[in-house]
Design a protein around this motif. Structure first.
Motif, PDB file in Angstrom:
ATOM      1  N   UNK A  31      17.755  -7.310 -39.454  1.00  0.00           N
ATOM      2  CA  UNK A  31      16.704  -6.900 -40.388  1.00  0.00           C
ATOM      3  C   UNK A  31      16.199  -5.511 -40.001  1.00  0.00           C
ATOM      4  N   UNK A  32      16.012  -5.288 -38.718  1.00  0.00           N
ATOM      5  CA  UNK A  32      15.578  -3.962 -38.244  1.00  0.00           C
ATOM      6  C   UNK A  32      16.648  -2.918 -38.537  1.00  0.00           C
ATOM      7  N   UNK A  33      17.917  -3.265 -38.347  1.00  0.00           N
ATOM      8  CA  UNK A  33      19.000  -2.327 -38.637  1.00  0.00           C
ATOM      9  C   UNK A  33      18.953  -1.909 -40.100  1.00  0.00           C
ATOM     10  N   UNK A  34      18.734  -2.860 -40.973  1.00  0.00           N
ATOM     11  CA  UNK A  34      18.622  -2.557 -42.405  1.00  0.00           C
ATOM     12  C   UNK A  34      17.413  -1.658 -42.656  1.00  0.00           C
ATOM     13  N   UNK A  35      16.315  -2.001 -42.048  1.00  0.00           N
ATOM     14  CA  UNK A  35      15.066  -1.231 -42.209  1.00  0.00           C
ATOM     15  C   UNK A  35      15.242   0.219 -41.777  1.00  0.00           C
ATOM     16  N   UNK A  36      16.017   0.423 -40.707  1.00  0.00           N
ATOM     17  CA  UNK A  36      16.220   1.775 -40.192  1.00  0.00           C
ATOM     18  C   UNK A  36      17.529   2.396 -40.663  1.00  0.00           C
ATOM     19  N   UNK A  37      18.122   1.792 -41.707  1.00  0.00           N
ATOM     20  CA  UNK A  37      19.300   2.351 -42.379  1.00  0.00           C
ATOM     21  C   UNK A  37      20.517   2.512 -41.466  1.00  0.00           C
ATOM     22  N   UNK A  38      20.741   1.526 -40.602  1.00  0.00           N
ATOM     23  CA  UNK A  38      21.903   1.525 -39.724  1.00  0.00           C
ATOM     24  C   UNK A  38      23.024   0.774 -40.437  1.00  0.00           C
ATOM     25  N   UNK A  39      24.138   1.451 -40.708  1.00  0.00           N
ATOM     26  CA  UNK A  39      25.252   0.763 -41.381  1.00  0.00           C
ATOM     27  C   UNK A  39      25.878  -0.293 -40.466  1.00  0.00           C
ATOM     28  N   UNK A  40      26.260  -1.408 -41.059  1.00  0.00           N
ATOM     29  CA  UNK A  40      26.783  -2.528 -40.283  1.00  0.00           C
ATOM     30  C   UNK A  40      28.280  -2.760 -40.488  1.00  0.00           C
ATOM     31  N   UNK A  41      28.932  -1.922 -41.259  1.00  0.00           N
ATOM     32  CA  UNK A  41      30.347  -2.121 -41.586  1.00  0.00           C
ATOM     33  C   UNK A  41      31.240  -2.153 -40.350  1.00  0.00           C
ATOM     34  N   UNK A  42      30.859  -1.494 -39.290  1.00  0.00           N
ATOM     35  CA  UNK A  42      31.685  -1.433 -38.075  1.00  0.00           C
ATOM     36  C   UNK A  42      31.611  -2.706 -37.237  1.00  0.00           C
ATOM     37  N   UNK A  43      30.847  -3.695 -37.698  1.00  0.00           N
ATOM     38  CA  UNK A  43      30.622  -4.900 -36.905  1.00  0.00           C
ATOM     39  C   UNK A  43      31.006  -6.149 -37.702  1.00  0.00           C
ATOM     40  N   UNK A  44      32.297  -6.422 -37.866  1.00  0.00           N
ATOM     41  CA  UNK A  44      32.709  -7.564 -38.704  1.00  0.00           C
ATOM     42  C   UNK A  44      32.274  -8.926 -38.156  1.00  0.00           C
ATOM     43  N   UNK A  45      32.265  -9.098 -36.854  1.00  0.00           N
ATOM     44  CA  UNK A  45      31.803 -10.375 -36.296  1.00  0.00           C
ATOM     45  C   UNK A  45      30.323 -10.567 -36.586  1.00  0.00           C
ATOM     46  N   UNK A  46      29.561  -9.530 -36.382  1.00  0.00           N
ATOM     47  CA  UNK A  46      28.126  -9.586 -36.673  1.00  0.00           C
ATOM     48  C   UNK A  46      27.919  -9.840 -38.163  1.00  0.00           C
ATOM     49  N   UNK A  47      28.732  -9.217 -38.994  1.00  0.00           N
ATOM     50  CA  UNK A  47      28.644  -9.444 -40.439  1.00  0.00           C
ATOM     51  C   UNK A  47      28.871 -10.892 -40.810  1.00  0.00           C
ATOM     52  N   UNK A  48      29.814 -11.523 -40.136  1.00  0.00           N
ATOM     53  CA  UNK A  48      30.086 -12.946 -40.366  1.00  0.00           C
ATOM     54  C   UNK A  48      28.855 -13.782 -40.009  1.00  0.00           C
ATOM     55  N   UNK A  49      28.265 -13.494 -38.852  1.00  0.00           N
ATOM     56  CA  UNK A  49      27.077 -14.227 -38.416  1.00  0.00           C
ATOM     57  C   UNK A  49      25.934 -13.996 -39.406  1.00  0.00           C
ATOM     58  N   UNK A  50      25.774 -12.778 -39.870  1.00  0.00           N
ATOM     59  CA  UNK A  50      24.716 -12.467 -40.834  1.00  0.00           C
ATOM     60  C   UNK A  50      24.900 -13.256 -42.125  1.00  0.00           C
ATOM     61  N   UNK A  51      26.139 -13.368 -42.590  1.00  0.00           N
ATOM     62  CA  UNK A  51      26.415 -14.122 -43.818  1.00  0.00           C
ATOM     63  C   UNK A  51      26.085 -15.603 -43.633  1.00  0.00           C
ATOM     64  N   UNK A  52      26.425 -16.148 -42.494  1.00  0.00           N
ATOM     65  CA  UNK A  52      26.084 -17.553 -42.221  1.00  0.00           C
ATOM     66  C   UNK A  52      24.573 -17.743 -42.161  1.00  0.00           C
ATOM     67  N   UNK A  53      23.894 -16.830 -41.497  1.00  0.00           N
ATOM     68  CA  UNK A  53      22.439 -16.935 -41.367  1.00  0.00           C
ATOM     69  C   UNK A  53      21.752 -16.804 -42.720  1.00  0.00           C
ATOM     70  N   UNK A  54      22.312 -15.993 -43.599  1.00  0.00           N
ATOM     71  CA  UNK A  54      21.715 -15.796 -44.926  1.00  0.00           C
ATOM     72  C   UNK A  54      21.727 -17.076 -45.751  1.00  0.00           C
ATOM     73  N   UNK A  55      22.535 -18.049 -45.341  1.00  0.00           N
ATOM     74  CA  UNK A  55      22.597 -19.323 -46.055  1.00  0.00           C
ATOM     75  C   UNK A  55      21.981 -20.475 -45.258  1.00  0.00           C
ATOM     76  N   UNK A  56      21.563 -20.203 -44.043  1.00  0.00           N
ATOM     77  CA  UNK A  56      20.991 -21.256 -43.192  1.00  0.00           C
ATOM     78  C   UNK A  56      19.487 -21.361 -43.478  1.00  0.00           C
TER      79      UNK A  56
END
Length: 144
Positions: free
Chosen positions: A102-127
Motif C-alpha cells: 500500500x505504501x509502495x502504491x502511495x509513493x508511486x513505486x512500480x511493482x512490475x519487477x516483483x512477480x512473486x510479490x505480485x502473486x502475494x498481493x493478488x491473493x491478499x486482495x481476495x482474502x
C-alpha cells in the motif's frame, strides 16, 4: 513485532509462523526487512526531517522509492513461488508485506519487477482479512 508475537501466543490456533524453523527464520527476515529497513524510512517524521534539510517533494519521492524498491527486491528473493509468502495461508511475512505494498502504491513505486510479490498481493486482495484491513476500508480514511 510485539503485537504480532502477542497474537501468535494468544491465538495459536491461527499461527502466523511456520512450524519449520528454517521457514520461521525466513518469515522473520521478511518482517525485519520491511519493519526495520524500509518502513521507518518513509514515516512522516523522516519525511519532515528531509524537508527541513531542504529536500523537495520530488526528491522525497525518489528517496522513498529507492528504499522501498531495495526492500522489495530483497523480499522478492526470499519468498516462495506459490501461495502467500511462505504457505497457502497468510503468515507473519504477509502481515508486513501487504501494508508495505500500500505504501509502495502511495509513493508511486512500480511493482512490475516483483512477480512473486505480485502473486502475494493478488491473493491478499481476495482474502477477507486483508480486504477488511485495507486503509481504504477504514472509517477514518478520507474519501478520495
Amino acid at each position: 513485532p510485539a503485537i504480532i508475537e502477542y497474537l501468535e501466543e494468544r491465538y495459536p490456533q491461527a499461527p502466523l509462523l511456520s512450524k519449520d524453523l528454517a521457514t520461521r527464520a525466513h518469515e522473520r527476515a521478511v518482517a525485519s526487512i520491511i519493519g526495520c529497513d524500509v518502513h521507518p524510512l518513509h514515516n512522516s517524521s523522516t519525511q519532515n526531517l528531509l524537508r527541513q534539510w531542504g529536500h523537495d517533494e520530488a526528491q522525497l519521492l525518489e528517496w522513498i522509492g529507492h528504499w522501498i524498491s531495495q526492500g522489495l527486491g530483497a523480499v522478492e528473493q526470499l519468498i516462495g513461488d506459490q501461495g502467500f509468502c511462505f504457505s497457502e495461508q497468510p503468515g507473519l511475512a504477509d502481515t508486513f508485506l501487504i501494508p508495505q505494498l500500500y505504501a509502495a502504491e502511495r509513493f508511486k513505486v512500480p511493482l512490475a519487477a516483483y512477480p512473486r510479490i505480485g502473486r502475494v498481493a493478488a491473493l491478499a486482495a481476495q482474502h477477507p482479512a486483508f480486504v477488511q484491513a485495507h486503509p481504504a476500508n477504514q472509517p477514518d480514511t478520507p474519501a478520495a
